[in-house]
Design an enzyme around this catalytic site. Structure first.
Site, PDB file in Angstrom:
ATOM      1  N   CYS A  39       0.856  -1.175   0.000  1.00  7.72           N
ATOM      2  CA  CYS A  39       0.000   0.000   0.000  1.00  7.72           C
ATOM      3  C   CYS A  39       0.895   1.228   0.000  1.00  7.72           C
ATOM      4  O   CYS A  39       2.116   1.116   0.132  1.00  7.72           O
ATOM      5  CB  CYS A  39      -0.924  -0.023   1.217  1.00  7.72           C
ATOM      6  SG  CYS A  39      -2.340   1.112   1.065  1.00  7.72           S
ATOM      7  N   CYS A  55      -4.011   5.953   0.171  1.00  6.72           N
ATOM      8  CA  CYS A  55      -3.505   4.675  -0.329  1.00  6.72           C
ATOM      9  C   CYS A  55      -3.195   4.714  -1.822  1.00  6.72           C
ATOM     10  O   CYS A  55      -2.802   3.696  -2.399  1.00  6.72           O
ATOM     11  CB  CYS A  55      -4.528   3.580  -0.047  1.00  6.72           C
ATOM     12  SG  CYS A  55      -4.923   3.401   1.709  1.00  6.72           S
ATOM     13  N   LYS A  76     -12.370  -4.748   2.102  1.00  5.60           N
ATOM     14  CA  LYS A  76     -11.814  -3.876   3.142  1.00  5.60           C
ATOM     15  C   LYS A  76     -12.782  -2.717   3.351  1.00  5.60           C
ATOM     16  O   LYS A  76     -12.988  -1.891   2.461  1.00  5.60           O
ATOM     17  CB  LYS A  76     -10.438  -3.366   2.730  1.00  5.60           C
ATOM     18  CG  LYS A  76      -9.759  -2.511   3.793  1.00  5.60           C
ATOM     19  CD  LYS A  76      -8.361  -2.114   3.345  1.00  5.60           C
ATOM     20  CE  LYS A  76      -7.654  -1.263   4.377  1.00  5.60           C
ATOM     21  NZ  LYS A  76      -6.295  -0.860   3.941  1.00  5.60           N
ATOM     22  N   ARG A 123      -3.516   3.314  12.458  1.00  4.83           N
ATOM     23  CA  ARG A 123      -3.076   4.552  11.807  1.00  4.83           C
ATOM     24  C   ARG A 123      -2.073   5.296  12.665  1.00  4.83           C
ATOM     25  O   ARG A 123      -1.173   5.960  12.150  1.00  4.83           O
ATOM     26  CB  ARG A 123      -4.289   5.412  11.462  1.00  4.83           C
ATOM     27  CG  ARG A 123      -5.129   4.776  10.349  1.00  4.83           C
ATOM     28  CD  ARG A 123      -6.386   5.536  10.004  1.00  4.83           C
ATOM     29  NE  ARG A 123      -7.123   4.838   8.963  1.00  4.83           N
ATOM     30  CZ  ARG A 123      -8.306   5.186   8.514  1.00  4.83           C
ATOM     31  NH1 ARG A 123      -8.914   6.260   9.022  1.00  4.83           N
ATOM     32  NH2 ARG A 123      -8.907   4.483   7.569  1.00  4.83           N
ATOM     33  N   LYS A 152     -11.576  -7.534   6.001  1.00  4.29           N
ATOM     34  CA  LYS A 152     -11.006  -6.636   7.002  1.00  4.29           C
ATOM     35  C   LYS A 152     -11.990  -5.498   7.276  1.00  4.29           C
ATOM     36  O   LYS A 152     -12.412  -4.835   6.329  1.00  4.29           O
ATOM     37  CB  LYS A 152      -9.676  -6.068   6.489  1.00  4.29           C
ATOM     38  CG  LYS A 152      -8.984  -5.122   7.459  1.00  4.29           C
ATOM     39  CD  LYS A 152      -7.701  -4.554   6.862  1.00  4.29           C
ATOM     40  CE  LYS A 152      -7.015  -3.622   7.851  1.00  4.29           C
ATOM     41  NZ  LYS A 152      -5.809  -2.997   7.285  1.00  4.29           N
ATOM     42  N   SER A 182      -6.571  -3.670  14.496  1.00  4.95           N
ATOM     43  CA  SER A 182      -6.017  -2.977  15.663  1.00  4.95           C
ATOM     44  C   SER A 182      -7.079  -2.564  16.679  1.00  4.95           C
ATOM     45  O   SER A 182      -6.883  -2.704  17.890  1.00  4.95           O
ATOM     46  CB  SER A 182      -5.220  -1.754  15.209  1.00  4.95           C
ATOM     47  OG  SER A 182      -6.048  -0.833  14.505  1.00  4.95           O
ATOM     48  N   TYR A 223      -2.927  -9.375  16.077  1.00  2.00           N
ATOM     49  CA  TYR A 223      -1.882  -8.871  16.964  1.00  2.00           C
ATOM     50  C   TYR A 223      -1.784  -9.709  18.233  1.00  2.00           C
ATOM     51  O   TYR A 223      -0.841  -9.551  19.004  1.00  2.00           O
ATOM     52  CB  TYR A 223      -2.147  -7.402  17.296  1.00  2.00           C
ATOM     53  CG  TYR A 223      -2.198  -6.540  16.048  1.00  2.00           C
ATOM     54  CD1 TYR A 223      -1.030  -6.103  15.444  1.00  2.00           C
ATOM     55  CD2 TYR A 223      -3.417  -6.208  15.453  1.00  2.00           C
ATOM     56  CE1 TYR A 223      -1.067  -5.333  14.290  1.00  2.00           C
ATOM     57  CE2 TYR A 223      -3.465  -5.452  14.293  1.00  2.00           C
ATOM     58  CZ  TYR A 223      -2.285  -5.017  13.718  1.00  2.00           C
ATOM     59  OH  TYR A 223      -2.326  -4.282  12.562  1.00  2.00           O
TER      60      TYR A 223
END
Length: 340
Positions: free
Chosen positions: A120, A130, A201, A211, A254, A280, A319
């Site tokens: 990206c 992007c 997405k 971010r 996503k 996240s 994560y």
């Protein structure tokens, strides 16, 4: 009492019985470990909104990779945080770029570990979008230039494959991005390098901590002209079908947690591996609740990821990957996860 009598509890009577009839299993092999790699030396800085996740400089990457391999993780996903940015994201395709350097270092240290390169421009552009931006002559508004962006994204993918990336993972949501990258990879001799397409997405509120981590917040406007409306399911199928026809090897959804219906739709419709990105915001809200003592972190995470698998995910980017690997390994070594 009428016969037959249905007694579902017969198959829930003990941990051994529940394990015997469990319909699906979450394993270490299902997990991908995301890593944020940055410039400098001796950098291991925890991301404030993502406890337990760090910015790592190249010299700190070795320990992270050794730990991932030790835990049995099969793949990592690389995000780069560069030193400089410009309007066209030129450091994204630089042979000496931070991602390219990290790929080479990881493959030298752990050749068997799969390296997935996020493809990206948002981390590398000074405007945080992007794709490339131009001014519409009629309105004077800034517009994301889809087709010009494809050229830079394709060049970036080739540079990542040349550095040794095992999988290219384009996350930009430009129209035609899979076809453009597939053609560029093939022309450069990387016809055997698969594409993990960020097929579905959504323009989600769950990306905030990422971010911050990637320093990629857009400097104007938002990403709703290229990322999807969270309300749309049929559109998700169109996006995924387009990627299939263009040559994608994996299909990603996503975020994951609010979109398990979309994961199931893709699983039922297509025969490619389906990837769920446990993003996240999903990570951070669990961490925050656990830190306040409101939830049992391990129990919630395992239930959440099990739900993603049940919905149809073959692979989960998360994560929590190292924590989950430890929990799964401890269960396998004699500490049962289901003892109630």
């Amino acid at each position: 009492m009428a016969f037959p009598v249905v007694r579902g509890r017969r198959l829930r009577s003990s941990a051994a019985m529940r394990n015997l009839v469990r319909e699906m299993q979450l394993t270490v092999n299902d997990l991908v470990h995301p890593i944020f790699v940055t410039v400098g030396e001796g950098v291991r800085e925890e991301i404030p909104s993502m406890p337990g996740v760090f910015h790592l400089s190249l010299d700190q990457l070795d320990a992270e990779i050794d730990e991932a391999v030790e835990l049995g993780l099969q793949a990592v996903l690389l995000f780069g945080v560069p030193a400089t940015k410009d309007a066209v994201g030129s450091s994204a395709y630089d042979e000496a770029g931070i991602v390219q350097q990290a790929i080479r270092r990881i493959k030298a240290r752990a050749p068997e570990l799969l390296v997935i390169a996020d493809t990206c421009l948002c981390q590398f552009t000074d405007h945080g979008h992007c794709g490339l931006v131009h001014r519409d002559e009629a309105t004077g508004r800034a517009v994301i230039d889809n087709d010009e962006s494809l050229k830079v994204l394709a060049r970036t993918a080739v540079s990542q494959a040349a550095a040794g990336a095992d999988i290219i993972a384009p996350s930009n949501m430009m129209d035609g991005y899979v076809q453009a990258i597939r053609a560029a990879l093939d022309e450069a001799g990387f016809e055997n390098t698969p594409i993990m397409a960020y097929s579905v997405k959504f323009a989600s509120a769950f990306y905030g901590p990422f971010r911050e981590a990637a320093h990629s917040a857009p400097q104007f406007g938002d990403r709703k002209t290229y990322q999807m409306d969270p309300a749309n399911g049929r559109e998700a199928l169109r996006e995924a079908e387009s990627d299939v026809l263009e040559g994608a090897d994996f299909l990603m959804v996503k975020p994951a947690l609010a979109y398990m219906d979309i994961i199931r739709m893709l699983k039922d419709r297509f025969d490619l591996p389906v990837v769920a990105y446990n993003v996240s915001g999903e990570y951070s809200m669990v961490k925050a609740a656990a830190a306040n003592g409101w939830i049992d972190e391990r129990a919630v995470v395992m239930e959440m990821l099990t739900g993603m698998k049940r919905a149809g995910a073959d692979i989960i980017l998360t994560y929590f990957s190292k924590d989950v690997a430890r929990w799964l390994n401890s269960s396998r070594n004699g500490c049962p996860s289901d003892s109630q």
